[in-house]
Structure formats: structure tokens, C-alpha cells
Scaffold this motif. Structure first.
Motif, PDB file in Angstrom:
ATOM      1  N   VAL A   1       0.836  -1.209   0.000  1.00 43.29           N
ATOM      2  CA  VAL A   1       0.000   0.000   0.000  1.00 43.29           C
ATOM      3  C   VAL A   1       0.866   1.252   0.000  1.00 43.29           C
ATOM      4  N   GLU A   2       1.934   1.247   0.779  1.00 43.65           N
ATOM      5  CA  GLU A   2       2.850   2.390   0.804  1.00 43.65           C
ATOM      6  C   GLU A   2       3.484   2.617  -0.562  1.00 43.65           C
ATOM      7  N   ALA A   3       3.772   1.545  -1.288  1.00 51.30           N
ATOM      8  CA  ALA A   3       4.366   1.674  -2.620  1.00 51.30           C
ATOM      9  C   ALA A   3       3.401   2.338  -3.587  1.00 51.30           C
ATOM     10  N   LEU A   4       2.105   2.046  -3.470  1.00 50.19           N
ATOM     11  CA  LEU A   4       1.114   2.731  -4.312  1.00 50.19           C
ATOM     12  C   LEU A   4       1.191   4.232  -4.093  1.00 50.19           C
ATOM     13  N   ASP A   5       1.225   4.652  -2.837  1.00 47.93           N
ATOM     14  CA  ASP A   5       1.272   6.077  -2.515  1.00 47.93           C
ATOM     15  C   ASP A   5       2.598   6.702  -2.945  1.00 47.93           C
ATOM     16  N   ARG A   6       3.696   6.022  -2.654  1.00 46.98           N
ATOM     17  CA  ARG A   6       5.023   6.584  -2.903  1.00 46.98           C
ATOM     18  C   ARG A   6       5.307   6.752  -4.391  1.00 46.98           C
TER      19      ARG A   6
ATOM     20  N   ALA B   1       1.287   4.834  -8.079  1.00 48.64           N
ATOM     21  CA  ALA B   1       0.929   3.690  -8.919  1.00 48.64           C
ATOM     22  C   ALA B   1      -0.487   3.215  -8.622  1.00 48.64           C
ATOM     23  N   ASP B   2      -1.045   2.486  -9.562  1.00 49.28           N
ATOM     24  CA  ASP B   2      -2.356   1.866  -9.366  1.00 49.28           C
ATOM     25  C   ASP B   2      -2.253   0.380  -9.074  1.00 49.28           C
ATOM     26  N   TYR B   3      -1.085  -0.199  -9.327  1.00 46.53           N
ATOM     27  CA  TYR B   3      -0.869  -1.615  -9.061  1.00 46.53           C
ATOM     28  C   TYR B   3       0.484  -1.784  -8.370  1.00 46.53           C
ATOM     29  N   ALA B   4       0.486  -2.449  -7.224  1.00 47.44           N
ATOM     30  CA  ALA B   4       1.726  -2.819  -6.548  1.00 47.44           C
ATOM     31  C   ALA B   4       1.784  -4.335  -6.533  1.00 47.44           C
ATOM     32  N   LEU B   5       2.765  -4.896  -7.213  1.00 53.66           N
ATOM     33  CA  LEU B   5       2.857  -6.339  -7.417  1.00 53.66           C
ATOM     34  C   LEU B   5       3.961  -6.918  -6.544  1.00 53.66           C
ATOM     35  N   GLY B   6       3.608  -7.879  -5.688  1.00 51.71           N
ATOM     36  CA  GLY B   6       4.606  -8.499  -4.845  1.00 51.71           C
ATOM     37  C   GLY B   6       5.561  -9.353  -5.654  1.00 51.71           C
ATOM     38  N   SER B   7       6.838  -9.302  -5.320  1.00 54.74           N
ATOM     39  CA  SER B   7       7.855 -10.121  -5.996  1.00 54.74           C
ATOM     40  C   SER B   7       8.705 -10.841  -4.964  1.00 54.74           C
ATOM     41  N   ARG B   8       8.624 -12.161  -4.972  1.00 57.72           N
ATOM     42  CA  ARG B   8       9.463 -12.964  -4.074  1.00 57.72           C
ATOM     43  C   ARG B   8      10.910 -12.970  -4.547  1.00 57.72           C
ATOM     44  N   PHE B   9      11.144 -12.687  -5.835  1.00 58.35           N
ATOM     45  CA  PHE B   9      12.497 -12.727  -6.369  1.00 58.35           C
ATOM     46  C   PHE B   9      13.230 -11.404  -6.176  1.00 58.35           C
TER      47      PHE B   9
ATOM     48  N   TRP C   1       2.463   0.917 -12.579  1.00 58.53           N
ATOM     49  CA  TRP C   1       2.594  -0.222 -11.674  1.00 58.53           C
ATOM     50  C   TRP C   1       4.005  -0.246 -11.107  1.00 58.53           C
ATOM     51  N   VAL C   2       4.160  -0.964 -10.008  1.00 58.32           N
ATOM     52  CA  VAL C   2       5.465  -1.073  -9.364  1.00 58.32           C
ATOM     53  C   VAL C   2       5.571  -2.451  -8.734  1.00 58.32           C
ATOM     54  N   GLU C   3       6.781  -3.007  -8.735  1.00 60.06           N
ATOM     55  CA  GLU C   3       7.017  -4.257  -8.018  1.00 60.06           C
ATOM     56  C   GLU C   3       7.558  -3.944  -6.625  1.00 60.06           C
ATOM     57  N   VAL C   4       7.162  -4.780  -5.665  1.00 61.17           N
ATOM     58  CA  VAL C   4       7.542  -4.570  -4.269  1.00 61.17           C
ATOM     59  C   VAL C   4       8.119  -5.873  -3.714  1.00 61.17           C
ATOM     60  N   PRO C   5       9.293  -5.813  -3.097  1.00 62.83           N
ATOM     61  CA  PRO C   5       9.849  -7.028  -2.494  1.00 62.83           C
ATOM     62  C   PRO C   5       8.949  -7.561  -1.371  1.00 62.83           C
ATOM     63  N   VAL C   6       8.619  -8.844  -1.432  1.00 65.83           N
ATOM     64  CA  VAL C   6       7.848  -9.502  -0.386  1.00 65.83           C
ATOM     65  C   VAL C   6       8.494 -10.851  -0.094  1.00 65.83           C
ATOM     66  N   THR C   7       8.045 -11.471   0.985  1.00 62.80           N
ATOM     67  CA  THR C   7       8.564 -12.780   1.363  1.00 62.80           C
ATOM     68  C   THR C   7       7.455 -13.823   1.278  1.00 62.80           C
ATOM     69  N   ILE C   8       7.742 -14.932   0.636  1.00 59.45           N
ATOM     70  CA  ILE C   8       6.804 -16.051   0.534  1.00 59.45           C
ATOM     71  C   ILE C   8       7.373 -17.219   1.326  1.00 59.45           C
ATOM     72  N   GLU C   9       6.564 -17.741   2.234  1.00 60.40           N
ATOM     73  CA  GLU C   9       6.995 -18.849   3.082  1.00 60.40           C
ATOM     74  C   GLU C   9       6.282 -20.132   2.654  1.00 60.40           C
ATOM     75  N   TYR C  10       7.078 -21.106   2.234  1.00 61.08           N
ATOM     76  CA  TYR C  10       6.516 -22.378   1.783  1.00 61.08           C
ATOM     77  C   TYR C  10       6.479 -23.376   2.935  1.00 61.08           C
TER      78      TYR C  10
END
Length: 228
Positions: free
Chosen positions: A103-108, A111-119, A191-200
Motif C-alpha cells: 500500500v505504501e508503494a502505491l502512494d510513494r 501507482a495503481d498496481y503494486a505487485l509483490g515479488s518474491r524474487f 505499476w510497481v514491483e515490491v519485495p515480499v517474502t513467501i513462506e513455503y
């Protein structure tokens, strides 16, 4: 201006997730967000446990697929006045803390889309075979949409109300993830990509995509393109 948490709706598409949905919803609600769970025709107690944990539950009488469940959630969230909708997986792979980052990435970035990226972020216990499958899906999406994304099939994303108006999912099942990116490309909105963590976990891996699923996704996408 930062988006108020009360105007953020977290949409969770769920099918047979009774084992974990209560914990997932509780994490979202305790972080101050509104949770909407679309129970996609689950024969187990997914809906009841989500409701007990604090979610609003919308129920499909039969299983329609994750894409259809997300579209139901989008429509419901818009009707409830959401300014931002966050999609969040029901199987416990996502971290609630990443919602605020999206959400912060949308504001900063405006953007209208902030896409999480595990990579661009991180993964926990990602099998090599799954990494290979995700890499192939990302390459396909980059070629077909022109979007320079690094992670295609990531269910963690945030979308503004304006961005959501440009999305209309017709791929009811897993091909919806590629369809969303195709529609983002067509929208022309930022749009913007945002670093996120995915836990398997063993649980989430058992619920996830296999190589055979990738074949069906490609068939679905090509069939849709051919009928336009």
C-alpha cells in the motif's frame, strides 16, 4: 496522501482451507485491515472458521476457481467503498507485514498496481522445481505482455480503486494470474514491483501449482487469445 487502513480491503479466495484460514484471517484483522474471504464452494468449515476469526465471508455455492473467487471479492470490495484492494493467499504463504509495504508503494510511486515479488524479496523453503516453474511462467508473461516483471504467479498484490476498474477476470482458475498482468499492461496505468517474502510449507506446496497445471494455464491463455 497515505491510504487509511479502514479503506483497505484484503480479499482472500479460499477453497478447503479450514486448517489454516482462521490464523490467516486473524493476522489480517489484527493488523487493522478489513478481511473479505470468498469461500469458493468449500465442503469443509472454511467459511465458518474465517467468519469466527473476523472476516466477512462471501460464499460461492459451488467451486468456480480462484479467478472467479477473486472477481467476486473485487466486486464486493468496490461495493463496500474500498479505496485499495489487496489480494492475499489463504494457505499461509504470505506475511501480513507485506500488506503495508504494498500500500505504501502505491502512494510513494503514484501507482495503481503494486505487485509483490518474491524474487526481489525473499523465499523460505522454495523447492528448486517450483523455482523453475515460476521462472518459466515469468518469461512467458514478459514476452506476451511486455511487462518487465520478475514474479508472475504471486498472489500478493495491491490495487487502487481506479486500477481495479480496469480489471475483469474471465479466467476462472489459475490462469487468472497471467490474465491480471495482461490487463494491467493494456490499462496503461502505472505499476510497481515490491519485495515480499513467501513462506513455503508442506501444506502450501501440496495446494500449489504443479508442472501439469502450467500446461493447462498455457492452453487456457492461448484459447482466450484465439477467441478475441
Amino acid at each position: 496522501m497515505p491510504t487509511c487502513a479502514s479503506r483497505i480491503v484484503v480479499v482472500i479466495a479460499a477453497y478447503n482451507e479450514a486448517a489454516v484460514i482462521g490464523r490467516v484471517v486473524a493476522g489480517v484483522v489484527n493488523a487493522g485491515y478489513r478481511a473479505v474471504v470468498v469461500d469458493d464452494g468449500s465442503p469443509d468449515d472454511t467459511g465458518a472458521r474465517a467468519r469466527a476469526a473476523g472476516a466477512v465471508v462471501v460464499t460461492h455455492p459451488i467451486n468456480l476457481g480462484q479467478g472467479a473467487a477473486l472477481q467476486t471479492g473485487f466486486d464486493f470490495a468496490l461495493a463496500q467503498g474500498a479505496d485499495v484492494v489487496v489480494t492475499f493467499d489463504a494457505d499461509g504463504q504470505h506475511r501480513t507485514a507485506d500488506i503495508a509495504r504494498l500500500v505504501e508503494a502505491l502512494d510513494r510511486h503514484g501507482a495503481d498496481y503494486a505487485l509483490g515479488s518474491r524474487f526481489r524479496g525473499g523465499t523460505v523453503d522454495l523447492p528448486a522445481s517450483r523455482r523453475l516453474l515460476l521462472g518459466a511462467a515469468t518469461a512467458f508473461t514478459r514476452i506476451t505482455t511486455g511487462l518487465a516483471v520478475t514474479d508472475t504467479h504471486n498472489g500478493l498484490r495491491a490495487v487502487t480503486r481506479r486500477g481495479l476498474a480496469r480489471l475483469r477476470l474471465r479466467q476462472n482458475r489459475m490462469a487468472h494470474a497471467s490474465e491480471i498482468l495482461h490487463q494491467i499492461a493494456l490499462s496503461g496505468l502505472p505499476w510497481v514491483e515490491v519485495p515480499v517474502t513467501i513462506e513455503y510449507s508442506a501444506y502450501s506446496l501440496a495446494k500449489g501449482q504443479r508442472m501439469s497445471d502450467a500446461v493447462f494455464i498455457l492452453v487456457d491463455l492461448f484459447a482466450r487469445r484465439m477467441h478475441r
